[in-house]
Design a protein around this motif. Structure first.
Motif, PDB file in Angstrom:
ATOM      1  N   LEU A 294       0.826  -1.206   0.000  1.00 25.41           N
ATOM      2  CA  LEU A 294       0.000   0.000   0.000  1.00 25.41           C
ATOM      3  C   LEU A 294       0.860   1.256   0.000  1.00 25.41           C
ATOM      4  O   LEU A 294       0.500   2.263  -0.619  1.00 25.41           O
ATOM      5  CB  LEU A 294      -0.953  -0.018   1.190  1.00 25.41           C
ATOM      6  CG  LEU A 294      -1.963  -1.176   1.164  1.00 25.41           C
ATOM      7  CD1 LEU A 294      -2.807  -1.185   2.429  1.00 25.41           C
ATOM      8  CD2 LEU A 294      -2.831  -1.144  -0.074  1.00 25.41           C
ATOM      9  N   SER A 295       2.015   1.188   0.641  1.00 26.95           N
ATOM     10  CA  SER A 295       2.957   2.313   0.597  1.00 26.95           C
ATOM     11  C   SER A 295       3.463   2.527  -0.824  1.00 26.95           C
ATOM     12  O   SER A 295       3.604   3.663  -1.285  1.00 26.95           O
ATOM     13  CB  SER A 295       4.140   2.054   1.535  1.00 26.95           C
ATOM     14  OG  SER A 295       3.709   2.036   2.869  1.00 26.95           O
ATOM     15  N   GLU A 296       3.747   1.439  -1.529  1.00 23.21           N
ATOM     16  CA  GLU A 296       4.199   1.527  -2.922  1.00 23.21           C
ATOM     17  C   GLU A 296       3.114   2.143  -3.806  1.00 23.21           C
ATOM     18  O   GLU A 296       3.406   2.960  -4.681  1.00 23.21           O
ATOM     19  CB  GLU A 296       4.606   0.152  -3.456  1.00 23.21           C
ATOM     20  CG  GLU A 296       5.883  -0.403  -2.865  1.00 23.21           C
ATOM     21  CD  GLU A 296       7.124   0.371  -3.282  1.00 23.21           C
ATOM     22  OE1 GLU A 296       7.087   1.102  -4.305  1.00 23.21           O
ATOM     23  OE2 GLU A 296       8.140   0.249  -2.576  1.00 23.21           O
ATOM     24  N   LEU A 297       1.861   1.740  -3.569  1.00 26.00           N
ATOM     25  CA  LEU A 297       0.756   2.315  -4.352  1.00 26.00           C
ATOM     26  C   LEU A 297       0.627   3.808  -4.080  1.00 26.00           C
ATOM     27  O   LEU A 297       0.399   4.592  -5.003  1.00 26.00           O
ATOM     28  CB  LEU A 297      -0.556   1.596  -4.044  1.00 26.00           C
ATOM     29  CG  LEU A 297      -0.678   0.171  -4.577  1.00 26.00           C
ATOM     30  CD1 LEU A 297      -1.986  -0.457  -4.102  1.00 26.00           C
ATOM     31  CD2 LEU A 297      -0.583   0.148  -6.094  1.00 26.00           C
ATOM     32  N   ALA A 298       0.773   4.198  -2.829  1.00 29.95           N
ATOM     33  CA  ALA A 298       0.702   5.623  -2.479  1.00 29.95           C
ATOM     34  C   ALA A 298       1.844   6.388  -3.148  1.00 29.95           C
ATOM     35  O   ALA A 298       1.644   7.479  -3.684  1.00 29.95           O
ATOM     36  CB  ALA A 298       0.751   5.800  -0.964  1.00 29.95           C
TER      37      ALA A 298
ATOM     38  N   GLU B  98      -0.007   5.417   7.946  1.00 27.58           N
ATOM     39  CA  GLU B  98       0.103   4.069   8.514  1.00 27.58           C
ATOM     40  C   GLU B  98      -1.104   3.727   9.385  1.00 27.58           C
ATOM     41  O   GLU B  98      -1.555   2.583   9.392  1.00 27.58           O
ATOM     42  CB  GLU B  98       1.409   3.911   9.300  1.00 27.58           C
ATOM     43  CG  GLU B  98       2.663   3.921   8.447  1.00 27.58           C
ATOM     44  CD  GLU B  98       2.757   2.766   7.462  1.00 27.58           C
ATOM     45  OE1 GLU B  98       2.221   1.655   7.743  1.00 27.58           O
ATOM     46  OE2 GLU B  98       3.358   2.965   6.393  1.00 27.58           O
ATOM     47  N   GLY B  99      -1.605   4.703  10.106  1.00 23.49           N
ATOM     48  CA  GLY B  99      -2.780   4.471  10.934  1.00 23.49           C
ATOM     49  C   GLY B  99      -3.996   4.083  10.105  1.00 23.49           C
ATOM     50  O   GLY B  99      -4.757   3.191  10.483  1.00 23.49           O
ATOM     51  N   ALA B 100      -4.170   4.754   8.967  1.00 22.91           N
ATOM     52  CA  ALA B 100      -5.297   4.436   8.083  1.00 22.91           C
ATOM     53  C   ALA B 100      -5.122   3.051   7.464  1.00 22.91           C
ATOM     54  O   ALA B 100      -6.097   2.311   7.318  1.00 22.91           O
ATOM     55  CB  ALA B 100      -5.432   5.494   6.994  1.00 22.91           C
ATOM     56  N   ILE B 101      -3.880   2.713   7.116  1.00 29.23           N
ATOM     57  CA  ILE B 101      -3.618   1.377   6.565  1.00 29.23           C
ATOM     58  C   ILE B 101      -3.954   0.309   7.600  1.00 29.23           C
ATOM     59  O   ILE B 101      -4.660  -0.654   7.310  1.00 29.23           O
ATOM     60  CB  ILE B 101      -2.153   1.251   6.088  1.00 29.23           C
ATOM     61  CG1 ILE B 101      -1.940   2.085   4.822  1.00 29.23           C
ATOM     62  CG2 ILE B 101      -1.786  -0.213   5.841  1.00 29.23           C
ATOM     63  CD1 ILE B 101      -0.493   2.163   4.362  1.00 29.23           C
ATOM     64  N   ASP B 102      -3.472   0.487   8.826  1.00 29.28           N
ATOM     65  CA  ASP B 102      -3.761  -0.475   9.892  1.00 29.28           C
ATOM     66  C   ASP B 102      -5.253  -0.591  10.146  1.00 29.28           C
ATOM     67  O   ASP B 102      -5.786  -1.691  10.315  1.00 29.28           O
ATOM     68  CB  ASP B 102      -3.036  -0.089  11.185  1.00 29.28           C
ATOM     69  CG  ASP B 102      -1.544  -0.344  11.128  1.00 29.28           C
ATOM     70  OD1 ASP B 102      -1.087  -1.124  10.255  1.00 29.28           O
ATOM     71  OD2 ASP B 102      -0.823   0.239  11.958  1.00 29.28           O
ATOM     72  N   ALA B 103      -5.952   0.554  10.161  1.00 30.80           N
ATOM     73  CA  ALA B 103      -7.399   0.546  10.396  1.00 30.80           C
ATOM     74  C   ALA B 103      -8.135  -0.181   9.279  1.00 30.80           C
ATOM     75  O   ALA B 103      -9.070  -0.942   9.534  1.00 30.80           O
ATOM     76  CB  ALA B 103      -7.926   1.975  10.537  1.00 30.80           C
ATOM     77  N   ALA B 104      -7.709   0.043   8.038  1.00 33.61           N
ATOM     78  CA  ALA B 104      -8.353  -0.621   6.899  1.00 33.61           C
ATOM     79  C   ALA B 104      -8.129  -2.128   6.957  1.00 33.61           C
ATOM     80  O   ALA B 104      -9.056  -2.914   6.705  1.00 33.61           O
ATOM     81  CB  ALA B 104      -7.828  -0.041   5.589  1.00 33.61           C
ATOM     82  N   ILE B 105      -6.912  -2.552   7.291  1.00 31.42           N
ATOM     83  CA  ILE B 105      -6.618  -3.984   7.401  1.00 31.42           C
ATOM     84  C   ILE B 105      -7.437  -4.590   8.541  1.00 31.42           C
ATOM     85  O   ILE B 105      -8.059  -5.648   8.380  1.00 31.42           O
ATOM     86  CB  ILE B 105      -5.114  -4.238   7.599  1.00 31.42           C
ATOM     87  CG1 ILE B 105      -4.335  -3.858   6.331  1.00 31.42           C
ATOM     88  CG2 ILE B 105      -4.851  -5.704   7.964  1.00 31.42           C
ATOM     89  CD1 ILE B 105      -2.822  -3.858   6.503  1.00 31.42           C
ATOM     90  N   ASP B 106      -7.459  -3.919   9.699  1.00 27.97           N
ATOM     91  CA  ASP B 106      -8.225  -4.423  10.841  1.00 27.97           C
ATOM     92  C   ASP B 106      -9.702  -4.575  10.502  1.00 27.97           C
ATOM     93  O   ASP B 106     -10.326  -5.581  10.861  1.00 27.97           O
ATOM     94  CB  ASP B 106      -8.061  -3.498  12.053  1.00 27.97           C
ATOM     95  CG  ASP B 106      -6.673  -3.561  12.667  1.00 27.97           C
ATOM     96  OD1 ASP B 106      -5.907  -4.516  12.380  1.00 27.97           O
ATOM     97  OD2 ASP B 106      -6.341  -2.635  13.438  1.00 27.97           O
TER      98      ASP B 106
ATOM     99  N   ILE C   6       7.269  -5.071  -8.264  1.00 25.24           N
ATOM    100  CA  ILE C   6       7.893  -4.178  -7.293  1.00 25.24           C
ATOM    101  C   ILE C   6       8.278  -4.914  -6.011  1.00 25.24           C
ATOM    102  O   ILE C   6       9.370  -4.725  -5.488  1.00 25.24           O
ATOM    103  CB  ILE C   6       6.948  -2.994  -6.961  1.00 25.24           C
ATOM    104  CG1 ILE C   6       6.701  -2.152  -8.215  1.00 25.24           C
ATOM    105  CG2 ILE C   6       7.509  -2.143  -5.836  1.00 25.24           C
ATOM    106  CD1 ILE C   6       5.601  -1.117  -8.058  1.00 25.24           C
ATOM    107  N   LEU C   7       7.381  -5.741  -5.515  1.00 21.29           N
ATOM    108  CA  LEU C   7       7.611  -6.442  -4.251  1.00 21.29           C
ATOM    109  C   LEU C   7       8.385  -7.732  -4.482  1.00 21.29           C
ATOM    110  O   LEU C   7       8.188  -8.419  -5.481  1.00 21.29           O
ATOM    111  CB  LEU C   7       6.282  -6.779  -3.569  1.00 21.29           C
ATOM    112  CG  LEU C   7       5.379  -5.611  -3.206  1.00 21.29           C
ATOM    113  CD1 LEU C   7       4.105  -6.125  -2.557  1.00 21.29           C
ATOM    114  CD2 LEU C   7       6.089  -4.635  -2.289  1.00 21.29           C
ATOM    115  N   ASP C   8       9.231  -8.065  -3.553  1.00 22.45           N
ATOM    116  CA  ASP C   8      10.008  -9.299  -3.626  1.00 22.45           C
ATOM    117  C   ASP C   8       9.267 -10.389  -2.858  1.00 22.45           C
ATOM    118  O   ASP C   8       9.607 -10.708  -1.714  1.00 22.45           O
ATOM    119  CB  ASP C   8      11.400  -9.064  -3.042  1.00 22.45           C
ATOM    120  CG  ASP C   8      12.301 -10.274  -3.207  1.00 22.45           C
ATOM    121  OD1 ASP C   8      12.051 -11.083  -4.119  1.00 22.45           O
ATOM    122  OD2 ASP C   8      13.248 -10.403  -2.410  1.00 22.45           O
ATOM    123  N   VAL C   9       8.199 -10.916  -3.472  1.00 27.69           N
ATOM    124  CA  VAL C   9       7.363 -11.923  -2.841  1.00 27.69           C
ATOM    125  C   VAL C   9       7.404 -13.178  -3.709  1.00 27.69           C
ATOM    126  O   VAL C   9       7.141 -13.111  -4.912  1.00 27.69           O
ATOM    127  CB  VAL C   9       5.901 -11.420  -2.702  1.00 27.69           C
ATOM    128  CG1 VAL C   9       4.995 -12.500  -2.160  1.00 27.69           C
ATOM    129  CG2 VAL C   9       5.852 -10.192  -1.811  1.00 27.69           C
TER     130      VAL C   9
END
Length: 177
Positions: A34-38, A47-55, A107-110
């Motif tokens: 999500l940071s990469e998309l931003a 980060e707070g909004a990301i955590d809240a959305a995931i939760d 982008i991500l190393d997954v």
């Protein structure tokens, strides 16, 4: 990701779409994605909004914690801490890809990953039972309403029988059993 009123259904489905690209992601990997998309959109990361959305996505079963026995493709990740909890697409999700997400695999190393849906479904059913008992014990009618809806989603998503859980939830909502 949030406008002050909390994450939207679209945001939860976008999270599920990102996870669906990879099979499963840890919370940390999801946050990185999500940071990469931003960054691609030239916006700041909250980060707070990301955590809240995931939760919220987890609370509403759009994303579900995946047990180790349901995961393949990454034997080196220790998922004992919250940051590394593995998340998979859940029964209440309608995965959509947010703008720019198609580039994330580059982008991500997954590594290549997969989810054993049968093991995941068993875990989700167990979680649903536990949450229903907790909500019944707490007298939380709002949570019971959400969980009643989730029982239908789970049955459409996997070959499991949620009728006993749904029957108990509905009996409680109708005045107790």
């Amino acid at each position: 990701m949030a406008d002050g009123s909390g994450p939207s259904v679209a945001a939860r489905d976008d999270l599920a779409g990102v996870v669906d690209l990879f099979g499963w992601l840890t919370r940390g990997e999801m946050s990185h994605a999500l940071s990469e998309l931003a960054f691609k959109k030239r916006t700041e990361v909250d980060e707070g909004a990301i955590d809240a959305a995931i939760d919220l996505a987890v609370r509403e079963y759009a994303l579900v914690p995946a047990p180790d026995d349901a995961l393949s493709g990454d034997g080196e990740t220790d998922r004992s801490e919250e940051e590394t909890t593995a998340l998979a697409v859940g029964p209440a999700a309608f995965p959509t890809l947010p703008e720019g997400a198609e580039d994330l695999p580059h982008i991500l190393d997954v590594p290549d990953r997969d989810v054993d849906r049968e093991a995941l479904a068993d875990s989700v059913l167990s979680q649903l039972r536990e949450e229903a008992v907790e909500a019944i014990n707490e007298g939380d009618a709002d949570r019971l309403e959400v969980l009643a809806d989730v029982t239908y989603d789970v049955e459409a998503w996997a070959p499991v029988d949620t009728d006993p859980v749904r029957t108990r939830i509905l009996a409680e909502l109708d005045g107790g059993a």
